[in-house]
Design a protein around this motif. Structure first.
Motif, PDB file in Angstrom:
ATOM      1  N   GLY A  65      19.912  82.271  61.218  1.00  0.00           N
ATOM      2  CA  GLY A  65      20.260  83.327  60.270  1.00  0.00           C
ATOM      3  C   GLY A  65      21.756  83.423  60.001  1.00  0.00           C
ATOM      4  N   PRO A  66      22.608  83.483  61.041  1.00  0.00           N
ATOM      5  CA  PRO A  66      24.049  83.534  60.793  1.00  0.00           C
ATOM      6  C   PRO A  66      24.565  82.305  60.033  1.00  0.00           C
ATOM      7  CG  PRO A  66      23.590  84.263  63.018  1.00  0.00           C
ATOM      8  CD  PRO A  66      22.297  83.725  62.457  1.00  0.00           C
ATOM      9  N   CYS A  67      23.946  81.152  60.266  1.00  0.00           N
ATOM     10  CA  CYS A  67      24.353  79.941  59.537  1.00  0.00           C
ATOM     11  C   CYS A  67      24.075  80.103  58.044  1.00  0.00           C
ATOM     12  CB  CYS A  67      23.593  78.707  60.050  1.00  0.00           C
ATOM     13  SG  CYS A  67      23.916  78.289  61.768  1.00  0.00           S
ATOM     14  N   ARG A  68      22.892  80.608  57.727  1.00  0.00           N
ATOM     15  CA  ARG A  68      22.534  80.814  56.320  1.00  0.00           C
ATOM     16  C   ARG A  68      23.408  81.888  55.682  1.00  0.00           C
ATOM     17  NH1 ARG A  68      17.366  80.931  58.476  1.00  0.00           N
ATOM     18  NH2 ARG A  68      17.089  83.056  57.754  1.00  0.00           N
ATOM     19  N   MET A  69      23.764  82.907  56.459  1.00  0.00           N
ATOM     20  CA  MET A  69      24.634  83.962  55.927  1.00  0.00           C
ATOM     21  C   MET A  69      26.046  83.439  55.663  1.00  0.00           C
ATOM     22  SD  MET A  69      23.431  87.278  58.167  1.00  0.00           S
ATOM     23  CE  MET A  69      24.965  88.082  57.825  1.00  0.00           C
ATOM     24  N   MET A  70      26.517  82.490  56.480  1.00  0.00           N
ATOM     25  CA  MET A  70      27.874  81.972  56.333  1.00  0.00           C
ATOM     26  C   MET A  70      27.969  80.888  55.256  1.00  0.00           C
ATOM     27  SD  MET A  70      30.530  80.452  59.167  1.00  0.00           S
ATOM     28  CE  MET A  70      29.978  78.757  59.112  1.00  0.00           C
ATOM     29  N   ALA A  71      26.852  80.296  54.856  1.00  0.00           N
ATOM     30  CA  ALA A  71      26.869  79.177  53.907  1.00  0.00           C
ATOM     31  C   ALA A  71      27.641  79.490  52.619  1.00  0.00           C
ATOM     32  CB  ALA A  71      25.454  78.711  53.602  1.00  0.00           C
ATOM     33  N   PRO A  72      27.429  80.629  51.961  1.00  0.00           N
ATOM     34  CA  PRO A  72      28.211  80.910  50.740  1.00  0.00           C
ATOM     35  C   PRO A  72      29.715  81.029  51.022  1.00  0.00           C
ATOM     36  CG  PRO A  72      26.303  82.357  50.860  1.00  0.00           C
ATOM     37  CD  PRO A  72      26.399  81.650  52.174  1.00  0.00           C
ATOM     38  N   ALA A  73      30.092  81.577  52.160  1.00  0.00           N
ATOM     39  CA  ALA A  73      31.506  81.696  52.516  1.00  0.00           C
ATOM     40  C   ALA A  73      32.108  80.309  52.737  1.00  0.00           C
ATOM     41  CB  ALA A  73      31.670  82.556  53.766  1.00  0.00           C
ATOM     42  N   PHE A  74      31.351  79.404  53.348  1.00  0.00           N
ATOM     43  CA  PHE A  74      31.837  78.049  53.576  1.00  0.00           C
ATOM     44  C   PHE A  74      32.026  77.334  52.236  1.00  0.00           C
ATOM     45  CE2 PHE A  74      31.488  73.642  55.275  1.00  0.00           C
ATOM     46  CZ  PHE A  74      32.493  73.729  56.222  1.00  0.00           C
ATOM     47  N   GLU A  75      31.122  77.568  51.286  1.00  0.00           N
ATOM     48  CA  GLU A  75      31.272  76.990  49.945  1.00  0.00           C
ATOM     49  C   GLU A  75      32.517  77.537  49.253  1.00  0.00           C
ATOM     50  OE1 GLU A  75      27.753  77.214  47.535  1.00  0.00           O
ATOM     51  OE2 GLU A  75      26.501  76.393  49.138  1.00  0.00           O
ATOM     52  N   GLN A  76      32.762  78.835  49.369  1.00  0.00           N
ATOM     53  CA  GLN A  76      33.962  79.427  48.774  1.00  0.00           C
ATOM     54  C   GLN A  76      35.218  78.847  49.421  1.00  0.00           C
ATOM     55  OE1 GLN A  76      33.491  83.640  49.307  1.00  0.00           O
ATOM     56  NE2 GLN A  76      31.714  83.750  47.955  1.00  0.00           N
ATOM     57  N   ALA A  77      35.174  78.638  50.720  1.00  0.00           N
ATOM     58  CA  ALA A  77      36.321  78.060  51.430  1.00  0.00           C
ATOM     59  C   ALA A  77      36.585  76.633  50.956  1.00  0.00           C
ATOM     60  CB  ALA A  77      36.087  78.095  52.934  1.00  0.00           C
ATOM     61  N   ALA A  78      35.521  75.884  50.665  1.00  0.00           N
ATOM     62  CA  ALA A  78      35.694  74.507  50.176  1.00  0.00           C
ATOM     63  C   ALA A  78      36.484  74.499  48.877  1.00  0.00           C
ATOM     64  CB  ALA A  78      34.339  73.822  49.979  1.00  0.00           C
ATOM     65  N   ALA A  79      36.169  75.413  47.995  1.00  0.00           N
ATOM     66  CA  ALA A  79      36.872  75.482  46.707  1.00  0.00           C
ATOM     67  C   ALA A  79      38.356  75.790  46.901  1.00  0.00           C
ATOM     68  CB  ALA A  79      36.220  76.535  45.813  1.00  0.00           C
ATOM     69  N   GLN A  80      38.692  76.507  47.970  1.00  0.00           N
ATOM     70  CA  GLN A  80      40.089  76.866  48.213  1.00  0.00           C
ATOM     71  C   GLN A  80      40.847  75.831  49.042  1.00  0.00           C
ATOM     72  OE1 GLN A  80      40.676  81.041  49.412  1.00  0.00           O
ATOM     73  NE2 GLN A  80      38.511  81.336  48.926  1.00  0.00           N
ATOM     74  N   LEU A  81      40.157  75.145  49.931  1.00  0.00           N
ATOM     75  CA  LEU A  81      40.838  74.232  50.859  1.00  0.00           C
ATOM     76  C   LEU A  81      40.930  72.786  50.364  1.00  0.00           C
ATOM     77  CD1 LEU A  81      39.354  75.589  54.200  1.00  0.00           C
ATOM     78  CD2 LEU A  81      41.736  75.763  53.427  1.00  0.00           C
ATOM     79  N   GLU A  82      39.998  72.376  49.494  1.00  0.00           N
ATOM     80  CA  GLU A  82      40.104  71.019  48.956  1.00  0.00           C
ATOM     81  C   GLU A  82      41.295  70.963  48.009  1.00  0.00           C
ATOM     82  OE1 GLU A  82      36.452  69.795  47.120  1.00  0.00           O
ATOM     83  OE2 GLU A  82      35.538  69.322  49.023  1.00  0.00           O
ATOM     84  N   PRO A  83      42.011  69.894  47.948  1.00  0.00           N
ATOM     85  CA  PRO A  83      41.810  68.564  48.513  1.00  0.00           C
ATOM     86  C   PRO A  83      42.547  68.319  49.829  1.00  0.00           C
ATOM     87  CG  PRO A  83      43.538  68.435  46.894  1.00  0.00           C
ATOM     88  CD  PRO A  83      43.096  69.889  46.955  1.00  0.00           C
ATOM     89  N   HIS A  84      43.060  69.367  50.451  1.00  0.00           N
ATOM     90  CA  HIS A  84      43.818  69.168  51.681  1.00  0.00           C
ATOM     91  C   HIS A  84      42.925  69.127  52.916  1.00  0.00           C
ATOM     92  CE1 HIS A  84      47.494  69.292  49.455  1.00  0.00           C
ATOM     93  NE2 HIS A  84      47.049  70.366  48.838  1.00  0.00           N
ATOM     94  N   PHE A  85      41.662  69.504  52.766  1.00  0.00           N
ATOM     95  CA  PHE A  85      40.637  69.395  53.794  1.00  0.00           C
ATOM     96  C   PHE A  85      39.383  68.854  53.129  1.00  0.00           C
ATOM     97  CE2 PHE A  85      43.350  72.613  55.597  1.00  0.00           C
ATOM     98  CZ  PHE A  85      43.232  72.479  56.972  1.00  0.00           C
ATOM     99  N   ARG A  86      38.572  68.151  53.879  1.00  0.00           N
ATOM    100  CA  ARG A  86      37.227  67.757  53.420  1.00  0.00           C
ATOM    101  C   ARG A  86      36.262  68.637  54.201  1.00  0.00           C
ATOM    102  NH1 ARG A  86      35.476  65.062  49.412  1.00  0.00           N
ATOM    103  NH2 ARG A  86      36.578  63.157  49.874  1.00  0.00           N
ATOM    104  N   LEU A  87      35.507  69.503  53.512  1.00  0.00           N
ATOM    105  CA  LEU A  87      34.552  70.375  54.175  1.00  0.00           C
ATOM    106  C   LEU A  87      33.177  69.733  54.153  1.00  0.00           C
ATOM    107  CD1 LEU A  87      36.973  72.306  53.459  1.00  0.00           C
ATOM    108  CD2 LEU A  87      35.288  74.119  53.645  1.00  0.00           C
ATOM    109  N   VAL A  88      32.555  69.686  55.332  1.00  0.00           N
ATOM    110  CA  VAL A  88      31.249  69.043  55.466  1.00  0.00           C
ATOM    111  C   VAL A  88      30.330  69.900  56.323  1.00  0.00           C
ATOM    112  CG1 VAL A  88      32.284  66.750  55.228  1.00  0.00           C
ATOM    113  CG2 VAL A  88      31.821  67.652  57.505  1.00  0.00           C
ATOM    114  N   LYS A  89      29.049  69.697  56.116  1.00  0.00           N
ATOM    115  CA  LYS A  89      28.023  70.385  56.887  1.00  0.00           C
ATOM    116  C   LYS A  89      27.219  69.340  57.653  1.00  0.00           C
ATOM    117  CE  LYS A  89      26.063  74.035  54.969  1.00  0.00           C
ATOM    118  NZ  LYS A  89      26.660  75.148  55.662  1.00  0.00           N
ATOM    119  N   VAL A  90      26.967  69.626  58.923  1.00  0.00           N
ATOM    120  CA  VAL A  90      26.142  68.757  59.752  1.00  0.00           C
ATOM    121  C   VAL A  90      24.971  69.593  60.266  1.00  0.00           C
ATOM    122  CG1 VAL A  90      26.018  67.425  61.895  1.00  0.00           C
ATOM    123  CG2 VAL A  90      28.037  67.227  60.418  1.00  0.00           C
TER     124      VAL A  90
END
Length: 144
Positions: free
Chosen positions: A69-94
Motif C-alpha cells: 500500500g505505501p508503495c502504491r501511495m508513493m508512486a505518483p510522488a516518485f513520478e513527480q520527482a522524476a520530472a524534477q530530477l531528470e536529467p541529473h538523475f535516472r529514476l527507476v523502479k524495481v
C-alpha cells in the motif's frame, strides 16, 4: 567539455552526451528515442545492471512491490520527482516480487526503499514512503 555515458531506456545502448547538453533533451544515437522522458523506468535485473554499470549519472531506485500500500501511495510522488530530477538523475523502479535477486543482493528488508547509486556503488538509502518534495530534497542532498 565533459562527456557523460547514458544508457538508453528504449534500446539499452550506451550514449555519450556532453554534460552541458543534458538539458537539451538528447536522443539516443542508435534508436533516436529520447534519453529522458520525465517518468521512472521499470527495470529488469539485466537492465538495472546495465544502467548501474554503464551510466555516469546517479541512479535513484524505488524498490517496491505491487501488494504494498505505501508503495502504491508513493508512486505518483516518485513520478513527480522524476520530472524534477531528470536529467541529473535516472529514476527507476524495481519490483522486488519480480526481481528477487536484486532485492536480496541489496538486502531490501522493507518497502518502499529508495536508494541512490553512483558509479555502481550505493551512496544513500531511505526506507519508507515520501512525498515528491522530500524525494527531490533527499536526492539533491546526496553525497557527490
Amino acid at each position: 567539455m565533459s562527456l557523460l555515458h547514458l544508457v538508453c531506456p528504449a534500446c539499452q545502448s550506451v550514449n555519450r552526451v556532453p554534460e552541458e547538453r543534458l538539458r537539451d533533451a538528447p536522443d539516443c544515437g542508435r534508436c533516436h528515442r529520447p534519453l529522458f522522458s520525465g517518468q521512472p523506468l521499470a527495470l529488469t535485473t539485466a537492465e538495472f545492471e546495465r544502467h548501474l554499470q554503464k551510466s555516469d549519472i546517479p541512479l535513484l531506485v524505488d524498490f517496491w512491490a505491487p501488494w504494498c500500500g505505501p508503495c502504491r501511495m508513493m508512486a505518483p510522488a516518485f513520478e513527480q520527482a522524476a520530472a524534477q530530477l531528470e536529467p541529473h538523475f535516472r529514476l527507476v523502479k524495481v519490483n522486488t516480487e519480480e526481481e528477487q535477486t536484486l532485492a536480496a543482493r541489496y538486502a531490501i528488508r522493507s518497502i518502499p526503499t529508495l536508494a541512490i547509486f553512483r558509479h555502481g556503488q550505493e551512496i544513500r538509502r531511505q526506507a519508507g514512503a515520501m512525498g515528491a518534495a522530500d524525494i527531490v530534497r533527499w536526492a539533491r542532498n546526496a553525497p557527490r
